[in-house]
Structures are given as C-alpha cells and as structure tokens.
Design a protein around this motif. Structure first.
Motif, mmCIF file in Angstrom:
data_model
loop_
_atom_site.group_PDB
_atom_site.id
_atom_site.type_symbol
_atom_site.label_atom_id
_atom_site.label_comp_id
_atom_site.label_asym_id
_atom_site.label_seq_id
_atom_site.Cartn_x
_atom_site.Cartn_y
_atom_site.Cartn_z
ATOM 1 N N ALA A 1 3.455 -8.533 -2.946
ATOM 2 C CA ALA A 1 4.804 -8.201 -3.390
ATOM 3 C C ALA A 1 5.197 -6.817 -2.888
ATOM 4 N N GLU A 2 6.493 -6.662 -2.653
ATOM 5 C CA GLU A 2 6.996 -5.366 -2.195
ATOM 6 C C GLU A 2 8.111 -4.890 -3.102
ATOM 7 N N LEU A 3 8.389 -3.627 -2.994
ATOM 8 C CA LEU A 3 9.359 -2.928 -3.814
ATOM 9 C C LEU A 3 10.490 -2.445 -2.918
ATOM 10 N N ARG A 4 11.717 -2.688 -3.306
ATOM 11 C CA ARG A 4 12.881 -2.175 -2.572
ATOM 12 C C ARG A 4 13.104 -0.727 -2.983
ATOM 13 N N VAL A 5 13.132 0.194 -1.996
ATOM 14 C CA VAL A 5 13.248 1.626 -2.280
ATOM 15 C C VAL A 5 14.423 2.219 -1.522
ATOM 16 N N GLU A 6 15.160 3.102 -2.189
ATOM 17 C CA GLU A 6 16.204 3.904 -1.554
ATOM 18 C C GLU A 6 15.992 5.359 -1.949
ATOM 19 N N GLN B 1 11.364 -1.573 2.349
ATOM 20 C CA GLN B 1 10.369 -2.202 1.494
ATOM 21 C C GLN B 1 9.115 -1.333 1.451
ATOM 22 N N ALA B 2 8.511 -1.234 0.279
ATOM 23 C CA ALA B 2 7.315 -0.407 0.120
ATOM 24 C C ALA B 2 6.340 -1.100 -0.827
ATOM 25 N N SER B 3 5.089 -0.691 -0.733
ATOM 26 C CA SER B 3 4.087 -1.218 -1.659
ATOM 27 C C SER B 3 3.987 -0.348 -2.910
ATOM 28 N N ILE B 4 4.334 0.946 -2.788
ATOM 29 C CA ILE B 4 4.263 1.867 -3.924
ATOM 30 C C ILE B 4 5.146 3.084 -3.665
ATOM 31 N N VAL C 1 5.145 3.817 -9.005
ATOM 32 C CA VAL C 1 5.959 2.627 -9.247
ATOM 33 C C VAL C 1 5.500 1.533 -8.295
ATOM 34 N N LEU C 2 5.094 0.411 -8.861
ATOM 35 C CA LEU C 2 4.667 -0.764 -8.106
ATOM 36 C C LEU C 2 5.675 -1.883 -8.320
ATOM 37 N N PRO C 3 5.663 -2.923 -7.485
ATOM 38 C CA PRO C 3 6.561 -4.055 -7.713
ATOM 39 C C PRO C 3 6.377 -4.615 -9.130
ATOM 40 N N ASP D 1 15.772 -4.639 -9.465
ATOM 41 C CA ASP D 1 16.030 -4.748 -8.030
ATOM 42 C C ASP D 1 15.193 -3.798 -7.186
ATOM 43 N N GLY D 2 14.573 -2.800 -7.794
ATOM 44 C CA GLY D 2 13.785 -1.838 -7.028
ATOM 45 C C GLY D 2 13.896 -0.452 -7.632
ATOM 46 N N VAL D 3 13.709 0.549 -6.787
ATOM 47 C CA VAL D 3 13.723 1.928 -7.267
ATOM 48 C C VAL D 3 14.626 2.775 -6.375
ATOM 49 N N SER D 4 15.400 3.650 -6.997
ATOM 50 C CA SER D 4 16.277 4.572 -6.282
ATOM 51 C C SER D 4 15.910 5.995 -6.662
ATOM 52 N N VAL D 5 15.800 6.852 -5.648
ATOM 53 C CA VAL D 5 15.598 8.277 -5.855
ATOM 54 C C VAL D 5 16.916 8.940 -5.495
#
Length: 94
Positions: free
Chosen positions: A2-7, A19-22, A34-36, A74-78
């Motif tokens: 699984a992957e994580l959507r990151v911005e 896409q990221a793993s962590i 933060v993991l999926p 939906d993922g993580v935003s910084v």
C-alpha cells in the motif's frame, strides 16, 4: 504494498506530490511516522522542523518553517509557511 498520497506545499507553491511508503515529520507533540491507513489527525509542525518522505525511488527531505500536517483518508498534506532543502536552499517545485 500500500502507498500513501503525499503533498508538500508552501505558502507560495506546491513543492512535491506523489506516492510514498512513509512520511516522517516532527510535530509539537513529537516525531510522527505516517503509514498508509493512518488514523486522521491534524498536527502543528515544529519551527524549524524536518519532513522526510520515502518513495520507491528514494527519500526526499525538507526543512519546514511553521505550518501543519493533515492526515485524512485520502493521504497526508504538509502545509508549511516556507520549505527549503536540507542544505538550506529554497525547495522549488518538483
């Protein structure tokens, strides 16, 4: 896997998305990985702080000044005031 959507976004521009793993960041509550599938949360980033994103291609690393980290389904935003590379140069767009 699984992957994580990151911005990663500064006030002036989008720095990176993909896409990221962590994602690892330091918040006022401590360091956070933060993991999926992570539980939704909102955290205040330390100033200055470090954000690292691990992808299939390698690791991206930035220094952030101010801002927040938002984890949703939906993922993580910084969302940072300013973002620079590890050597202090402005991050620019990826």
């Amino acid at each position: 896997m699984a992957e994580l959507r990151v911005e990663v976004v500064s006030v002036e521009e989008k720095i990176w998305s993909g896409q990221a793993s962590i994602l690892i960041a330091r918040t006022t509550e401590g360091e956070l990985a933060v993991l999926p599938g992570h539980t939704p949360l909102l955290g205040e980033l330390v100033d200055p702080g470090e954000v690292r994103v691990r992808t299939a291609e390698g690791e991206h690393q930035w220094t952030v000044h101010g801002g927040f980290l938002s984890v949703t389904g939906d993922g993580v935003s910084v969302l940072a005031e300013t973002v620079s590379t590890a050597d202090g140069a402005p991050a620019g767009q990826y």
